[in-house]
Design an enzyme around this catalytic site. Sequence first.
Site, PDB file in Angstrom:
ATOM      1  N   ASP A  48       0.824  -1.213   0.000  1.00 35.76           N
ATOM      2  CA  ASP A  48       0.000   0.000   0.000  1.00 35.76           C
ATOM      3  C   ASP A  48       0.858   1.264   0.000  1.00 35.76           C
ATOM      4  O   ASP A  48       0.675   2.168   0.820  1.00 35.76           O
ATOM      5  CB  ASP A  48      -0.937  -0.011   1.203  1.00 35.76           C
ATOM      6  CG  ASP A  48      -1.975  -1.114   1.117  1.00 35.76           C
ATOM      7  OD1 ASP A  48      -2.238  -1.583  -0.003  1.00 35.76           O
ATOM      8  OD2 ASP A  48      -2.518  -1.507   2.164  1.00 35.76           O
ATOM      9  N   PHE A  52       5.119   0.637  -4.765  1.00 38.55           N
ATOM     10  CA  PHE A  52       4.738  -0.710  -5.184  1.00 38.55           C
ATOM     11  C   PHE A  52       3.558  -0.668  -6.149  1.00 38.55           C
ATOM     12  O   PHE A  52       3.513  -1.426  -7.119  1.00 38.55           O
ATOM     13  CB  PHE A  52       4.394  -1.573  -3.966  1.00 38.55           C
ATOM     14  CG  PHE A  52       4.215  -3.028  -4.313  1.00 38.55           C
ATOM     15  CD1 PHE A  52       5.307  -3.876  -4.363  1.00 38.55           C
ATOM     16  CD2 PHE A  52       2.956  -3.554  -4.601  1.00 38.55           C
ATOM     17  CE1 PHE A  52       5.153  -5.224  -4.696  1.00 38.55           C
ATOM     18  CE2 PHE A  52       2.787  -4.885  -4.933  1.00 38.55           C
ATOM     19  CZ  PHE A  52       3.896  -5.722  -4.979  1.00 38.55           C
ATOM     20  N   HIS A 145      17.928  -3.582 -12.687  1.00 42.00           N
ATOM     21  CA  HIS A 145      16.663  -3.398 -11.957  1.00 42.00           C
ATOM     22  C   HIS A 145      16.756  -4.002 -10.565  1.00 42.00           C
ATOM     23  O   HIS A 145      16.065  -3.547  -9.642  1.00 42.00           O
ATOM     24  CB  HIS A 145      15.491  -3.986 -12.748  1.00 42.00           C
ATOM     25  CG  HIS A 145      15.392  -5.478 -12.724  1.00 42.00           C
ATOM     26  ND1 HIS A 145      16.026  -6.288 -13.645  1.00 42.00           N
ATOM     27  CD2 HIS A 145      14.743  -6.323 -11.875  1.00 42.00           C
ATOM     28  CE1 HIS A 145      15.757  -7.544 -13.376  1.00 42.00           C
ATOM     29  NE2 HIS A 145      14.987  -7.604 -12.310  1.00 42.00           N
TER      30      HIS A 145
END
Length: 471
Positions: A48, A52, A145
């Site tokens: 949350d 993300f 990444h």
Amino acid sequence: MGAFLNGDVSLSPPSSLSSPHDLRFSKHVHDNVHGNIFLDPLSLKFIDTEYFQRLRELKQLGVSHLVYPGAVHSRFEHSLGVYCLAGEAVQKLKTFQGLELGIDHFDIQTVKLAGLLHDVGHGPFSHLFEREFLPKVRSGYDWSHEQMSVKLVDHIVDEHHIDINHDMIKKVKEMILASSEFKLPQGSTEKNFLYDIVANGRNGIDVDKFDYIVRDCRACGLGCNFEFQRLMDTMRVLDDEICYRAKDYLTIHKLFATRADLYRTVYMHPKVKAVELMVVDALLKANSYLHIDSQVDNPADYWKLDDSILRAIEISPDQELKESKDLVLRIRRRNLYQFCNEYAVPKDKLEHFKNVTAQDIVCSQKSGDVILREEDVAVSNIKIDLTRGRHNPLESIHFFKDYESDEKFSIPEDRISHLLPGSYQDMIVRVYSKKPELVGLISEAFENFQLKTYGIKAQVHATPEKKKRRP
């Protein structure tokens, strides 16, 4: 994903929680691959966040949806899937070997978080950003990444004041980097097998592959007869390493073969690569104005990059972006770079292969009314392997005979089925024309290059005349 979050409690036992009691505090999401995925309170604190949730705006397969319309799933779904499987894997090990291995709640939570956050650092259009775009604007710049995932993990913890054990977050970052060239020295030699679960640098068998292989096959409408559950149910830790039953070696080979097949038919599809080449050119032309590459150093800037950058270029009124906008418009109108031809590098030439360049093709032109220029040609050098380059992936995997034996061993190449391939890597050279009217000239130059380099035309067939005549 067609997923939803709610606070309802399911009666089925959760695979991704350390204890049934956690259900009282959990939410769950319904995933189209794994069904109900239960989310523990600590993981929800990461989910949350804007960092993300950004993964919803990154398609898992980049631009593949322009060829496979169903491939619109995102890094968000995949990350939840890896979280689920990571929790299930470590829970199974705890069930069968928990006392022996000393697996505790700390270990389970750490592995689950590593699965959840392993891809949070991905850039726009999946691997295209770091493999095709960045090397052209920052030559020699070490960036991955995985490294950005680690930076973003720290950034999320700091920005959202997440109360998490220091050692846990350290191990999460180590697990994220475990299969990359930037692997960190592990803080402890205890429980090294936990590092095999999410990103396995030891032999490539991990829950990241388990999820994306099944998920990508389903999204693209392809069959998938690889059963990861069989491996999850029978794996065992010996000498601090996850090992597999010898009778399952064909299932493991199917994992690598299915992955290679996805590369050949989806990820590296000729038209997918044509679109990727155009997206890279559009980003390169826009970079001097938008300074895209300047955003990769700081997580506070980087998280703002996602697939929507192409749409932002397309609708921008700025004249500085005209060339980029024209390329995006060509993609929309399906006026793509034209595939001319390809060949597989002969096996005896693989060891000393050097990437073919547009200059190599242009310099092979012998005739024609138009002199080819490097900017007319795009070359894609594609490597497809079974995760271990030219080596048999089974060589790096340890097996056991049965559960009564504590001996682990590898399976020599001469002891496996003779129906399995004797070669483990393909290198494919593919050439495109950026202008439809130059397909004939570029195809001819490409054939000349093959004759000069190998003494033969290595391509399977000549470029169709219809394609050469296309205006």
